[in-house]
Write a protein that holds these residues in place. Structure first.
Motif, mmCIF file in Angstrom:
data_model
loop_
_atom_site.group_PDB
_atom_site.id
_atom_site.type_symbol
_atom_site.label_atom_id
_atom_site.label_comp_id
_atom_site.label_asym_id
_atom_site.label_seq_id
_atom_site.Cartn_x
_atom_site.Cartn_y
_atom_site.Cartn_z
ATOM 1 N N THR A 70 -20.473 5.909 54.803
ATOM 2 C CA THR A 70 -20.902 5.638 56.171
ATOM 3 C C THR A 70 -20.175 6.628 57.084
ATOM 4 O O THR A 70 -19.166 7.224 56.676
ATOM 5 C CB THR A 70 -20.531 4.201 56.593
ATOM 6 N N PRO A 71 -20.645 6.788 58.312
ATOM 7 C CA PRO A 71 -19.912 7.669 59.233
ATOM 8 C C PRO A 71 -18.460 7.247 59.411
ATOM 9 O O PRO A 71 -17.564 8.094 59.477
ATOM 10 C CB PRO A 71 -20.706 7.563 60.533
ATOM 11 N N ASP A 72 -18.206 5.938 59.470
ATOM 12 C CA ASP A 72 -16.820 5.466 59.608
ATOM 13 C C ASP A 72 -15.995 5.802 58.366
ATOM 14 O O ASP A 72 -14.830 6.183 58.486
ATOM 15 C CB ASP A 72 -16.773 3.961 59.875
ATOM 16 N N GLU A 73 -16.581 5.655 57.169
ATOM 17 C CA GLU A 73 -15.868 6.000 55.937
ATOM 18 C C GLU A 73 -15.572 7.499 55.891
ATOM 19 O O GLU A 73 -14.476 7.905 55.512
ATOM 20 C CB GLU A 73 -16.682 5.586 54.717
ATOM 21 N N ALA A 74 -16.545 8.316 56.286
ATOM 22 C CA ALA A 74 -16.341 9.768 56.298
ATOM 23 C C ALA A 74 -15.264 10.135 57.316
ATOM 24 O O ALA A 74 -14.370 10.937 57.020
ATOM 25 C CB ALA A 74 -17.652 10.484 56.620
ATOM 26 N N ARG A 75 -15.327 9.544 58.496
ATOM 27 C CA ARG A 75 -14.342 9.816 59.545
ATOM 28 C C ARG A 75 -12.935 9.464 59.056
ATOM 29 O O ARG A 75 -11.990 10.236 59.224
ATOM 30 C CB ARG A 75 -14.696 9.012 60.795
ATOM 31 N N ASP A 76 -12.802 8.312 58.410
ATOM 32 C CA ASP A 76 -11.505 7.883 57.890
ATOM 33 C C ASP A 76 -11.024 8.824 56.787
ATOM 34 O O ASP A 76 -9.864 9.233 56.779
ATOM 35 C CB ASP A 76 -11.612 6.450 57.367
ATOM 36 N N TYR A 77 -11.916 9.195 55.879
ATOM 37 C CA TYR A 77 -11.550 10.061 54.756
ATOM 38 C C TYR A 77 -11.095 11.436 55.235
ATOM 39 O O TYR A 77 -10.183 12.028 54.664
ATOM 40 C CB TYR A 77 -12.749 10.205 53.812
ATOM 41 N N ALA A 98 -13.292 21.055 67.860
ATOM 42 C CA ALA A 98 -13.929 19.740 68.062
ATOM 43 C C ALA A 98 -15.366 19.695 67.567
ATOM 44 O O ALA A 98 -16.240 19.144 68.219
ATOM 45 C CB ALA A 98 -13.816 19.295 69.511
ATOM 46 N N ALA A 99 -15.608 20.231 66.387
ATOM 47 C CA ALA A 99 -16.938 20.188 65.782
ATOM 48 C C ALA A 99 -17.140 18.908 64.976
ATOM 49 O O ALA A 99 -17.957 18.857 64.077
ATOM 50 C CB ALA A 99 -17.148 21.414 64.892
ATOM 51 N N TYR A 100 -16.411 17.855 65.307
ATOM 52 C CA TYR A 100 -16.457 16.618 64.528
ATOM 53 C C TYR A 100 -17.852 16.006 64.393
ATOM 54 O O TYR A 100 -18.220 15.590 63.294
ATOM 55 C CB TYR A 100 -15.466 15.588 65.083
ATOM 56 N N PRO A 101 -18.666 15.928 65.450
ATOM 57 C CA PRO A 101 -20.008 15.354 65.264
ATOM 58 C C PRO A 101 -20.835 16.148 64.248
ATOM 59 O O PRO A 101 -21.526 15.560 63.407
ATOM 60 C CB PRO A 101 -20.636 15.421 66.660
ATOM 61 N N GLU A 102 -20.734 17.460 64.310
ATOM 62 C CA GLU A 102 -21.480 18.299 63.381
ATOM 63 C C GLU A 102 -20.938 18.171 61.958
ATOM 64 O O GLU A 102 -21.689 18.223 60.983
ATOM 65 C CB GLU A 102 -21.445 19.762 63.838
ATOM 66 N N VAL A 130 -21.754 15.926 56.439
ATOM 67 C CA VAL A 130 -21.472 14.966 55.371
ATOM 68 C C VAL A 130 -22.757 14.237 54.992
ATOM 69 O O VAL A 130 -23.091 14.117 53.809
ATOM 70 C CB VAL A 130 -20.377 13.958 55.795
ATOM 71 N N GLN A 131 -23.488 13.770 55.994
ATOM 72 C CA GLN A 131 -24.734 13.039 55.724
ATOM 73 C C GLN A 131 -25.775 13.934 55.067
ATOM 74 O O GLN A 131 -26.436 13.527 54.105
ATOM 75 C CB GLN A 131 -25.293 12.439 57.022
ATOM 76 N N LEU A 132 -25.918 15.162 55.570
ATOM 77 C CA LEU A 132 -26.874 16.100 54.965
ATOM 78 C C LEU A 132 -26.527 16.372 53.499
ATOM 79 O O LEU A 132 -27.408 16.372 52.631
ATOM 80 C CB LEU A 132 -26.880 17.425 55.730
ATOM 81 N N GLU A 141 -16.381 17.668 49.594
ATOM 82 C CA GLU A 141 -16.724 17.708 48.159
ATOM 83 C C GLU A 141 -16.043 16.550 47.433
ATOM 84 O O GLU A 141 -16.670 15.826 46.661
ATOM 85 C CB GLU A 141 -16.291 19.037 47.531
ATOM 86 N N GLN A 142 -14.749 16.363 47.703
ATOM 87 C CA GLN A 142 -13.995 15.292 47.051
ATOM 88 C C GLN A 142 -14.524 13.920 47.487
ATOM 89 O O GLN A 142 -14.693 13.026 46.664
ATOM 90 C CB GLN A 142 -12.508 15.431 47.385
ATOM 91 N N LEU A 143 -14.802 13.759 48.770
ATOM 92 C CA LEU A 143 -15.344 12.504 49.285
ATOM 93 C C LEU A 143 -16.635 12.143 48.567
ATOM 94 O O LEU A 143 -16.798 11.013 48.088
ATOM 95 C CB LEU A 143 -15.593 12.613 50.796
ATOM 96 N N LEU A 144 -17.562 13.087 48.487
ATOM 97 C CA LEU A 144 -18.861 12.787 47.884
ATOM 98 C C LEU A 144 -18.773 12.597 46.375
ATOM 99 O O LEU A 144 -19.617 11.917 45.790
ATOM 100 C CB LEU A 144 -19.877 13.878 48.245
ATOM 101 N N ASP A 145 -17.754 13.158 45.748
ATOM 102 C CA ASP A 145 -17.524 12.879 44.331
ATOM 103 C C ASP A 145 -17.082 11.429 44.133
ATOM 104 O O ASP A 145 -17.381 10.810 43.117
ATOM 105 C CB ASP A 145 -16.468 13.818 43.746
#
Length: 162
Positions: free
Chosen positions: A122-129, A138-142, A147-149, A112-116
């Motif tokens: 990007t996937p890399d930005e989301a992963r870093d955040y 290990a549900a990281y891919p999902e 995040v993208q959805l 929520e905070q990231l998308l605000d």
């Protein structure tokens, strides 16, 4: 140990609570029957206890409850609007972005905070955040799919006429 009264807003509602000097936000939330923020590591390293204070994520296991005086505290319990899931919550369901669910509330609040802050990460930005949150299943891919959805859904809702 002497307790003192504090007042703050919990998910938009005014609250008065009594806290001792050693109580953390997780302790306070437990006393207020809010169980979404979970203490796991007790060191602020895993993100399971994430809550938002004045819109900024904090580790509820480290933040002292008395420091919330006069502030806004938002938890996973406050995201649904009248029983309707937030876009991010629904995206986590749609993407199957949780297994045991222990870390899910912390991840959802961080997304929520990231998308605000960034409506098209990007996937890399989301992963870093999200790197401060750990999922032992290990549900990281999902989670990255969620995040993208959620980002796509938020953008489509902004384009819809009111």
């Amino acid at each position: 140990m002497t307790k003192r009264s504090i007042t703050f807003y919990l998910n938009g509602r005014p609250v008065e609570a009594y806290v001792s000097p050693k109580d953390t936000l997780v302790d306070l939330l437990r006393n207020l029957d809010h169980f979404g923020a979970r203490e796991s590591c007790g060191q602020g390293l895993c993100g399971c206890c994430t809550v938002l204070v004045n819109g900024t994520s904090v580790s509820g296991c480290l933040e002292l409850a008395e420091l919330i005086e006069g502030k806004n505290l938002d938890t996973i319990e406050g995201l649904d609007a009248g029983g309707e899931l937030s876009v991010v919550q629904q995206a986590f369901i749609d993407a199957g972005a949780f297994q045991c669910g222990f870390c899910t509330s912390g991840f959802i609040l961080m997304v929520e905070q990231l998308l605000d802050e960034n409506d098209s990460p990007t996937p890399d930005e989301a992963r870093d955040y999200l790197s401060g949150n750990l999922c032992r299943c290990a549900a990281y891919p999902e989670i990255l799919d969620a995040v993208q959805l959620a980002a796509d859904k938020r953008k489509s809702l902004q384009k819809e006429p009111a």
